[in-house]
Motif scaffolding. Structure first.
Motif, PDB file in Angstrom:
ATOM      1  N   TRP A 593       2.712  68.153  45.057  1.00 60.26           N
ATOM      2  CA  TRP A 593       1.580  69.178  45.049  1.00 60.26           C
ATOM      3  C   TRP A 593       0.442  68.899  44.621  1.00 60.26           C
ATOM      4  O   TRP A 593       0.157  67.760  43.697  1.00 60.26           O
ATOM      5  N   ARG A 594      -0.396  69.803  45.176  1.00 57.58           N
ATOM      6  CA  ARG A 594      -1.823  69.362  44.618  1.00 57.58           C
ATOM      7  C   ARG A 594      -2.500  70.694  43.690  1.00 57.58           C
ATOM      8  O   ARG A 594      -1.961  72.187  44.532  1.00 57.58           O
ATOM      9  N   CYS A 595      -2.630  71.157  42.617  1.00 61.97           N
ATOM     10  CA  CYS A 595      -2.930  72.111  42.163  1.00 61.97           C
ATOM     11  C   CYS A 595      -4.373  72.586  41.650  1.00 61.97           C
ATOM     12  O   CYS A 595      -4.605  71.739  41.553  1.00 61.97           O
ATOM     13  N   LEU A 605      -9.511  71.715  48.558  1.00 63.45           N
ATOM     14  CA  LEU A 605      -8.290  72.115  49.395  1.00 63.45           C
ATOM     15  C   LEU A 605      -8.269  72.623  50.262  1.00 63.45           C
ATOM     16  O   LEU A 605      -7.294  71.477  50.711  1.00 63.45           O
ATOM     17  N   ILE A 625       0.727  72.846  48.327  1.00 60.05           N
ATOM     18  CA  ILE A 625      -0.886  73.890  47.356  1.00 60.05           C
ATOM     19  C   ILE A 625      -0.373  74.683  46.988  1.00 60.05           C
ATOM     20  O   ILE A 625       0.434  75.370  47.524  1.00 60.05           O
TER      21      ILE A 625
END
Length: 953
Positions: A593-595, A605, A625
């Protein structure tokens, strides 16, 4: 009273001593989550707190679910903003001094050291880490690093990234338009902009209208976004009070505003100003339309902004609402016409030209739209703006052009064709302009648009690269899913992006050291660096050892002892360390996960996706994401320049970390925004104190295997629901829903339970409350970790609650019937209270309650199944007893279908009410009699399933 600060410090110290959040490779499934590392030009505020708390909550949740969780953190210090701040402090800029002294509360002796940007970085890196630690973030600090060549190992990683991109032909040199600080002399990325970060760059077509002056052709380049309307020009507009210049522009003589001459000097134009004069000098003169050959007059117009494009505007009143209204206003302004010696008959004789056929409109859409919206004059700016948008949008998407040689073609095609034709004939040029004026760099200067030559770009326009990015996005989970379209759109329009600057902090381009890689370009794949940063930090690996082949092996190649031996000999890095880094990367990647916040979708992003697919093997492409929204303060947008900011650290000091965490997690879902309100935070603080008191009390009870009453079973059933729903919400990053279930719903259910069991003090109740306590503390642990740890210790829980098993619903606790019965009791109490209030029966003594007869339940059951009158009637009439009630059955079916009473579940109403009889009486203050033989007031027949009839006397 609990000393919350002491509790927080106690558990932060224990977590650190026990290395609770420093994961090692093991057999558990891994979970790797990261968040966009903060840019350290100042303190983080409570808006940032939302961005950084979400991944911590998710990391804590997954850790309790049994995952081996990596949640690392680094610091972003690349770019010109920090250098700009240092420069402004050096020059004693009052606003900057005020922000850092009063808003950020930097001690004065430290503040003056900020003349050196390195000291800004050191100070805010230290305070940011302190903030994160005080917030209770479960970060693995062994992997900490920061960007730029001030941290050489990471700088070598960025060099490798760019060498790899260049090798693949994805970093190119060329000419491109960029935002530019004309004072400092540098291109500006998104993070280099203080105001106007999202302002669009427009491409104006400059149509060269011809002014005959002393036998010489002088051009008045009219700027337009609708070049196709050149066929309908009736006049020109100039601002008589503005300053214009006559200038040599690439060998031609132009008349443009003074501001335009300055801007065009950055856009590949050789400009030599010959003279300056006021616009009034040209009012009343005639110019020739270079396309139609028509002679048109120049009229005065105060609305022409010399600071927008060229300050020369062509008038197309048939299709431009502003032009039509301006002409109508000018006709009435006799004084102005006399001032410039303009014959009013010229205005009266102006003939509008119809260019576009548009369904729903006649020949002159602008005129019709102005009349439709009731525009009176130029002061009706809002209506005029709306009219303009309506016409331009409709004509672009649905309009058909009427003028040869483009007749019959859609306007959207004609627009490009006419612009192209005019440019090829030399009668039109191009100018780039911001859609809004105030684009201000972090150096405090107003930006311009510059055409750069020999600039280095990342070529996001590469079609093959775009296709891979689309493929990766299609296989990713995006929260919220509604943002996927935006990602797709960004991938479509992304083109070459300047990736290096001549000033600012950063990593020099490895093949062209005078350029420094900018902030949005060195922050796209650093998540991979996290996987090896602990080994680099622990073993003290030097920058010169980190040659490109080392990164090639770790990130791109298959494991090989031979390769490790060869690299070890070449670099001096022990082969065991090379193997350790390789294993860490292979274990933790891909990133789960990229937050980050929603404003980073158009840049960071999406760049993150592009760079991953360019460099890594498909099995290492990112998986998800999660996007969050912003925060406001007391209903107002936060702004450090206005002092309307609440620093994250100050919020923690004022309220406690767990209060801040729970408050911001419970306010908004996904990308929706939240509003920080101090009064509401205070209320939540009291609720958390009550939570602590309750669990401390329940900790004294023991869980025993005893027979439970229905209300005890109800609480456990509701607890099951809270576990189920909060788990589901956290899996989908829906923190607000998770908080609602894990905190507020349990709190409300417990209040009801304690009301229902008031006066009871038995083993069943104590055991039920003990069960609730152990589960509730674990459900709250991701949100309020310090309080949860303290309470877990009181409960005698093993180890840290941060590592305890996340609760799962217990099959034996599910009991939908008991929940329906309890809802039934609540609803009946509310109904009786309402009857007493409306009928003013405050002196009543008793209430008679009649539940529905059995035959009505049977009918309701059939209707719920059939959902149709005819089918229900047919089924029910098979029963001879029911046939005797023909009319009653028919009426009941009609009513149930009309009320759509299809969500039918059978309960034993009478049993439920009798068990709760004492409680109902205490709540309503009346004696209750359930299903007496006597039909009081003829109410008995009105009873419906789940809706008892009530008579009060």
């Amino acid at each position: 009273m609990v000393d919350w600060k002491a509790v927080e410090e106690k558990w932060q110290k224990k977590w650190s001593e026990e290395k609770v959040f420093e994961p090692q490779i093991d057999e558990r499934p891994k979970f790797f989550i990261t968040v966009a590392f903060p840019y350290l030009s100042g303190h983080l505020h409570v808006g940032h707190a939302r961005t950084y708390t979400i991944p911590d909550v998710i990391a804590r949740f997954k850790r309790m679910q049994g995952y081996n969780v990596l949640f690392p953190m680094g610091w972003h210090i690349t770019g010109s903003p920090i250098v700009g701040i240092a420069e402004r402090i050096k020059n004693r800029d009052p606003k900057t001094i005020w922000i850092y002294k009063d808003v950020y509360k930097v001690p004065e002796d430290i503040l003056w050291t900020f003349e050196d940007p390195k000291n800004i970085v050191k100070y805010f890196m230290k305070t940011a880490r302190e903030t994160f630690e005080k917030a209770g973030f479960s970060v693995d600090w062994t992997r900490e690093f920061h960007t730029t060549n001030l941290f050489p190992p990471f700088s070598k990683f960025i060099e490798w990234q760019f060498l790899t991109l260049k090798e693949k032909g994805l970093v190119v040199r060329g000419t491109h338009r960029v935002r530019w600080d004309p004072v400092v002399g540098t291109a500006l990325g998104d993070h280099d902009i203080m105001e106007g970060e999202d302002v669009q760059i427009l491409e104006y077509i400059l149509i060269k209208f011809i002014l005959e002056e002393n036998g010489e052709e002088v051009y008045l380049p009219a700027a337009t976004l609708r070049p196709e309307t050149v066929y309908g020009v009736t006049n020109m507009w100039l601002n008589p009070e503005a300053t214009y210049v006559k200038a040599k522009v690439d060998g031609e003589t132009w008349i443009i505003s003074k501001e335009a001459a300055y801007k065009l000097s950055f856009q590949d134009k050789e400009i030599e100003v010959i003279e300056e004069f006021k616009g009034e000098k040209l009012i009343g003169k005639w110019v020739k339309n270079p396309v139609t050959g028509d002679e048109v007059i120049i009229f005065p117009a105060a609305f022409v902004d010399p600071d927008n494009a060229t300050g020369v505007v062509m008038s197309v009143p048939s299709h431009a609402p502003f032009d039509h209204v301006a002409l109508e206003d000018l006709k009435k302004n006799t004084e102005l016409l006399l001032k410039y010696d303009i014959d009013p008959r010229i205005l009266e004789e102006i003939a509008y030209v119809s260019l576009v056929e548009l369904e729903g409109y006649g020949e002159f859409p602008a005129v019709e739209e102005v009349e439709k919206l009731g525009v009176k004059d130029q002061k009706d700016e809002e209506k005029l703006e709306q009219a303009t948008k309506n016409i331009y949008k409709a004509e672009f998407h649905k309009g058909v052009f009427k003028i040869e040689p483009y007749k019959g073609k859609p306007v959207r095609e004609v627009k490009e064709l006419i612009a192209k034709d005019m440019k090829e004939k030399g009668i039109a040029d191009v100018m780039h302009e911001f859609a809004e004026k105030n684009v201000i760099s972090r150096f405090g200067n107003r930006a311009v648009i510059k055409i750069l030559h020999d600039q280095w770009f990342i070529d996001y326009g590469n079609p093959e690269w775009k296709e891979k990015a689309r493929e990766a996005l299609a296989n990713m989970t995006i929260y919220p899913e509604s943002r996927r379209n935006q990602f797709e759109a960004v991938i479509e329009w992304l083109d070459k992006k300047a990736c290096a600057r001549k000033v600012g902090l950063g990593t020099p381009l490895p093949w062209d050291k005078e350029w420094v890689i900018e902030s949005l370009s060195d922050s796209t794949i650093y998540m991979a660096y996290y996987t090896i940063s602990r080994a680099i930090n622990k073993h003290g690996i030097k920058e010169e050892q980190l040659i490109p082949e080392v990164f090639d092996y770790i990130f791109l190649e298959e494991r090989s002892e031979e390769k490790e031996r060869e690299l070890s000999e070449k670099t001096g890095i022990p082969k065991e360390v090379l193997r350790e880094m390789k294993e860490e990367f292979e274990y933790w990647y891909p990133l789960d996960w990229r937050c980050s916040a929603k404003d980073l979708i158009p840049n960071h992003l999406t760049f993150f996706i592009f760079n991953h697919v360019a460099i890594f093997r498909k099995e290492h492409w990112p998986k998800g994401i999660a996007v969050n929204g912003f925060g406001t303060l007391e209903g107002t947008k936060m702004s450090k320049s206005k002092g309307n900011v609440l620093n994250f650290i100050d919020a923690i000091e004022e309220n406690g970390a767990d209060v801040v965490r729970l408050y911001i997690m419970g306010l908004a879902e996904h990308d929706s925004d939240f509003d920080w309100r101090r009064a509401e935070v205070g209320k939540l603080k009291k609720q958390l104190e009550r939570f602590y008191e309750l669990i401390s009390e329940f900790a004294q009870y023991e869980e025993k295997d005893v027979e439970l009453m229905d209300i005890d079973k109800w609480l456990l059933h509701r607890l099951n629901k809270a576990i189920q729903e909060s788990t589901k919400a956290l899996e989908e990053f829906r923190t607000r829903t998770a908080v609602q279930w894990a905190f507020y719903n349990i709190q409300n259910d417990l209040k009801w339970y304690l009301r229902r069991t008031e006066g009871r003090d038995d083993e069943a109740k104590r055991s039920t409350l003990r069960k609730l306590a152990e589960i509730w503390v674990r459900l709250m642990a991701p949100f309020t970790p310090h309080i949860a740890e303290e309470l877990w210790e009181k409960l005698g829980g093993e180890g840290f609650v941060s590592l305890a098993k996340w609760p799962e619903p217990r099959e034996e606790w599910w009991n939908e019937t008991i929940e329906l019965e309890e809802n039934h009791i609540k609803a009946l109490i509310e109904d009786i209270k309402e009857i007493i209030k409306v009928a003013k029966l405050e002196d009543a003594k008793r209430a008679y309650i009649y539940t529905a007869e059995e035959w009505k339940w049977k009918v309701a059951q059939v209707v719920a199944e059939k959902r149709d009158f005819k089918a229900s009637m047919s089924e029910i009439m098979k029963d001879p007893e029911m046939r005797k009630r023909g009319k009653e059955v028919s009426k009941l079916i009609q009513k149930l279908i009309k009320d759509r009473a299809f969500d039918f579940k059978r309960i034993d109403e009478e049993k439920a009410l009798k068990q709760a009889k004492d409680f109902i009486e205490s709540e309503i203050g009346l004696e209750i009699i359930i299903n007496p033989d006597e039909d009081k007031g003829g109410k008995k027949r009105q009873a419906m399933p789940m809706k008892p009839a009530v008579f009060i006397e």
